[in-house]
Design an enzyme around this catalytic site. Sequence first.
Site, PDB file in Angstrom:
ATOM      1  N   GLU A  41      46.322  62.924  73.086  1.00 20.51           N
ATOM      2  CA  GLU A  41      47.498  62.896  73.424  1.00 20.51           C
ATOM      3  C   GLU A  41      48.649  63.133  74.454  1.00 20.51           C
ATOM      4  O   GLU A  41      49.094  62.718  74.407  1.00 20.51           O
ATOM      5  CB  GLU A  41      47.876  64.171  72.030  1.00 20.51           C
ATOM      6  CG  GLU A  41      49.303  64.377  71.453  1.00 20.51           C
ATOM      7  CD  GLU A  41      50.473  65.330  73.046  1.00 20.51           C
ATOM      8  OE1 GLU A  41      51.657  65.762  72.993  1.00 20.51           O
ATOM      9  OE2 GLU A  41      49.933  65.501  73.958  1.00 20.51           O
ATOM     10  N   GLU A  42      47.793  64.008  75.592  1.00 22.39           N
ATOM     11  CA  GLU A  42      48.330  64.449  76.578  1.00 22.39           C
ATOM     12  C   GLU A  42      48.353  62.619  77.748  1.00 22.39           C
ATOM     13  O   GLU A  42      48.934  63.495  78.918  1.00 22.39           O
ATOM     14  CB  GLU A  42      47.258  65.287  77.984  1.00 22.39           C
ATOM     15  CG  GLU A  42      47.407  66.938  76.775  1.00 22.39           C
ATOM     16  CD  GLU A  42      48.677  67.422  76.824  1.00 22.39           C
ATOM     17  OE1 GLU A  42      49.569  66.450  77.252  1.00 22.39           O
ATOM     18  OE2 GLU A  42      48.963  68.653  76.458  1.00 22.39           O
TER      19      GLU A  42
ATOM     20  N   ASP B 255      47.711  75.058  74.263  1.00 24.43           N
ATOM     21  CA  ASP B 255      48.560  72.938  73.920  1.00 24.43           C
ATOM     22  C   ASP B 255      47.306  72.739  73.721  1.00 24.43           C
ATOM     23  O   ASP B 255      47.064  71.838  75.075  1.00 24.43           O
ATOM     24  CB  ASP B 255      49.491  72.506  75.644  1.00 24.43           C
ATOM     25  CG  ASP B 255      50.366  71.804  75.323  1.00 24.43           C
ATOM     26  OD1 ASP B 255      49.975  71.436  73.886  1.00 24.43           O
ATOM     27  OD2 ASP B 255      50.292  70.976  76.385  1.00 24.43           O
TER      28      ASP B 255
ATOM     29  N   HIS C 206      46.966  68.529  68.572  1.00 26.64           N
ATOM     30  CA  HIS C 206      45.840  67.516  69.257  1.00 26.64           C
ATOM     31  C   HIS C 206      45.030  68.826  69.661  1.00 26.64           C
ATOM     32  O   HIS C 206      45.180  69.349  70.028  1.00 26.64           O
ATOM     33  CB  HIS C 206      46.657  66.830  70.379  1.00 26.64           C
ATOM     34  CG  HIS C 206      47.442  67.192  71.309  1.00 26.64           C
ATOM     35  ND1 HIS C 206      47.184  67.795  72.362  1.00 26.64           N
ATOM     36  CD2 HIS C 206      48.636  67.831  71.649  1.00 26.64           C
ATOM     37  CE1 HIS C 206      47.930  68.576  73.492  1.00 26.64           C
ATOM     38  NE2 HIS C 206      48.731  68.087  72.406  1.00 26.64           N
TER      39      HIS C 206
ATOM     40  N   HIS D 199      50.527  73.400  80.341  1.00 27.80           N
ATOM     41  CA  HIS D 199      50.289  72.986  80.998  1.00 27.80           C
ATOM     42  C   HIS D 199      49.377  73.550  82.567  1.00 27.80           C
ATOM     43  O   HIS D 199      48.990  73.256  83.166  1.00 27.80           O
ATOM     44  CB  HIS D 199      51.051  71.539  81.636  1.00 27.80           C
ATOM     45  CG  HIS D 199      51.158  70.398  80.610  1.00 27.80           C
ATOM     46  ND1 HIS D 199      50.751  70.100  81.145  1.00 27.80           N
ATOM     47  CD2 HIS D 199      50.565  70.449  79.096  1.00 27.80           C
ATOM     48  CE1 HIS D 199      51.638  68.697  80.063  1.00 27.80           C
ATOM     49  NE2 HIS D 199      50.794  69.280  78.896  1.00 27.80           N
TER      50      HIS D 199
END
Length: 368
Positions: free
Chosen positions: A222-223, A190, A75, A331
């Site tokens: 995606e998140e 990420d 992603h 994150h």
Amino acid sequence: MPAPQPSPEAQRLLTHLRGLVALTGPSGSEEDVIRAVHRAAAPLADRAEVDAFGNVVAVREAADPEARRLILAAHLDEVGFRVRAVTPGGFLRLEKVGGTDDRILLAQRVQVRTAEGPLLGVIGTRSAHLLTDADRSRVVPQAELYVDVGARSAEEAAGMGIRVGDPVGFVGELTELGRGSGRFVAHALDDRAGAAVLLALLERYRETPPPVTLIVAFTTQEEVGLRGATAVARTHEADVALALDMTAADDTPEFAAPHLRLGEGPTVKVMDFSTLSHPAVRRGLEAAAQARGLSVQPELLRGIGTDAGALQHAGRGIPAGAVSVANRYTHSPVEVLDLADLLGALELLDGFVQGLPDLDLRFVALEE
């Protein structure tokens, strides 16, 4: 003694990653990242498109038109914010996009991406000299945070091009920790690191077709619920699917019994909250690791999800699983990974691609 230099392939992978983490792209506002990935992937694929959801889908055909089809997904979006309001004094209030942790937000540099270009801002915090005792023990909730872009009024902020809804993300370039550690820090590893690995995989098949058709999906949103991958699953027929993502390392002093460590190889997903990996996919990944002499870590982590959770619903349901790379401080603006794990993930995926033509994809072999 000078540190050993990365291989040419590793240097290309780092070049991809360095360019991708320089961009701001919280979920739903991945435009700059989409442009960069499409520009990099198109010359490596037989065709590359951007769908209505913003997913970049690059297809590299096998020589045999009857060959199996494999979806590989990473992603492009990151956790971040949107401008929710501008105060009369020119400060920006934020709305969260994805799972950020309020504890780490104070005093961070951020980029506000406006239609007129990016702007640097900082998330404000009370000066230490002005704190009360209650302030010192309190986590400031996101709703109370504000971004200072240097504006003196709402009108001045508007003159800078800031509008309600503009995306806001962490900033910072890819940098090696220490000297010669092979461990790199940046925001949005990420999953821009996964995207860089998939670009490196496509580069391996620049001249020679893969043994299976690769449907390489660089997904969006995606998140916030695997939304881009859901669109890919509904559009592209495949025989098997793999997500490549980051996962939370717990090898720092806070944890007594680490489950996932940096530098000990990519992980083979067993389960998370979004999926239970298909046993055939796990067998194929484990066989690939053994064939290439790779160390891998089994991953069971209920607090995480990947695009595999959406891709397993493609068609009538297909075998799906995930490979992850351990990542510290997920994150946050200072995510950390080990280059050796990224290269291990590249080898593992390539080994899986090579073994896929002969892999038994049945969930279970039944007696005749």
